[in-house]
Design an enzyme around this catalytic site. Structure first.
Site, PDB file in Angstrom:
ATOM      1  N   CYS A 105     -14.671  19.934 -19.799  1.00 49.07           N
ATOM      2  CA  CYS A 105     -14.921  21.013 -20.748  1.00 49.07           C
ATOM      3  C   CYS A 105     -13.955  20.757 -21.896  1.00 49.07           C
ATOM      4  CB  CYS A 105     -14.688  22.402 -20.150  1.00 49.07           C
ATOM      5  SG  CYS A 105     -14.923  23.675 -21.405  1.00 49.07           S
ATOM      6  N   CYS A 108     -12.346  24.272 -23.291  1.00 50.31           N
ATOM      7  CA  CYS A 108     -11.363  25.038 -22.507  1.00 50.31           C
ATOM      8  C   CYS A 108     -11.349  24.526 -21.072  1.00 50.31           C
ATOM      9  CB  CYS A 108     -11.659  26.529 -22.584  1.00 50.31           C
ATOM     10  SG  CYS A 108     -13.399  26.967 -22.425  1.00 50.31           S
ATOM     11  N   SER A 109     -11.937  25.257 -20.144  1.00 49.89           N
ATOM     12  CA  SER A 109     -11.852  24.823 -18.748  1.00 49.89           C
ATOM     13  C   SER A 109     -13.056  25.293 -17.952  1.00 49.89           C
ATOM     14  CB  SER A 109     -10.566  25.370 -18.130  1.00 49.89           C
ATOM     15  OG  SER A 109     -10.563  26.784 -18.263  1.00 49.89           O
ATOM     16  N   CYS A 110     -14.246  25.357 -18.580  1.00 48.17           N
ATOM     17  CA  CYS A 110     -15.435  25.806 -17.866  1.00 48.17           C
ATOM     18  C   CYS A 110     -15.669  24.904 -16.662  1.00 48.17           C
ATOM     19  CB  CYS A 110     -16.645  25.777 -18.796  1.00 48.17           C
ATOM     20  SG  CYS A 110     -16.447  26.908 -20.179  1.00 48.17           S
TER      21      CYS A 110
HETATM   22 FE    FE Z   1     -14.485  25.876 -20.988  1.00 45.45          FE
END
Ligand code: FE
Length: 209
Positions: A105, A108-110
């Site tokens: 991602c 961000c951090s999906c």
């Molecule tokens: Fe994300």
């Protein structure tokens, strides 16, 4: 730069900020600490890569399930009881000798929580998020994975809408294994694409944490 080279001071700083924020929210009565504990326990104990491993093992063992996973991953995964936040729109990508898939991602951090649990720290690091796109083969090398020369590498960028699950290739010599035994060969990293499934005969102790 190695992925593990994220400076610790950064994490400590983040840790302090999270604690300060939590204390404030609890003091002001906005959140219930017991509710937070339950949430954390849910994702630490009940939800984790063992869920995804069951999905992969089923796909390896049952062609009909594999087809369903390819057509409608969200529904196929939900049929095993895994659904909910950050798993609403799942897409499964299948590794083959020709193509290896890897997930990041960049924004961000999906991450697909219902099947993999919470993302590891490296997945959220700036180093991984940029290098997975700019230099994916060297990222794989950091993880100890070398692909055959002719294998194409595809990197999928998760978004708020779509979460990807990599279906690693089934290891050779596993035709006789039961689904539960197959699941034990599926590591978290193999479902992100930064690893491969373990070879047949691997003991559970050799699994990545
Ligand atoms: Fe994300």
């Amino acid at each position: 730069m190695s992925l593990s080279a994220e400076p610790h001071s950064h994490l400590d700083d983040m840790d302090l900020r999270v604690r300060a924020l939590e204390t404030l929210l609890v003091e002001k009565g906005y959140v219930d600490p017991a509710a937070i504990d339950r949430l954390i326990e849910t994702y630490e104990v009940h939800v984790g890569p063992h869920n995804g491993a069951r999905v992969i093992a089923r796909a390896w063992a049952e062609p009909a399930f594999r087809d369903w996973l390819a057509r409608d991953a969200t529904a196929a995964i939900a049929s095993l009881g895994y659904s909910g936040r950050q798993g609403e729109h799942m897409v499964a990508v299948f590794n083959t000798p020709q193509t290896h898939h890897m997930v990041v991602c960049t924004l961000c951090s999906c991450y697909p929580w219902p099947v993999l649990g919470l993302p590891p720290a490296w997945y959220k690091s700036a180093a991984y998020r940029s290098r997975a796109v700019a230099a994916p083969r060297s990222v794989l090398a950091d993880f100890g994975v070398t692909l055959p020369e002719g294998t194409q590498l595809r990197v999928w960028d998760s978004t708020a809408e779509v979460r990807y699950l990599v279906v690693p290739m089934r290891p050779e010599g596993t035709e006789h294994l039961r689904e539960s035994e197959l699941a034990a060969l599926v590591t978290r990293d193999s479902m992100i694409g930064t690893g491969l499934a373990l070879p047949a005969g691997s003991t559970p102790e050799s699994r990545a944490p």
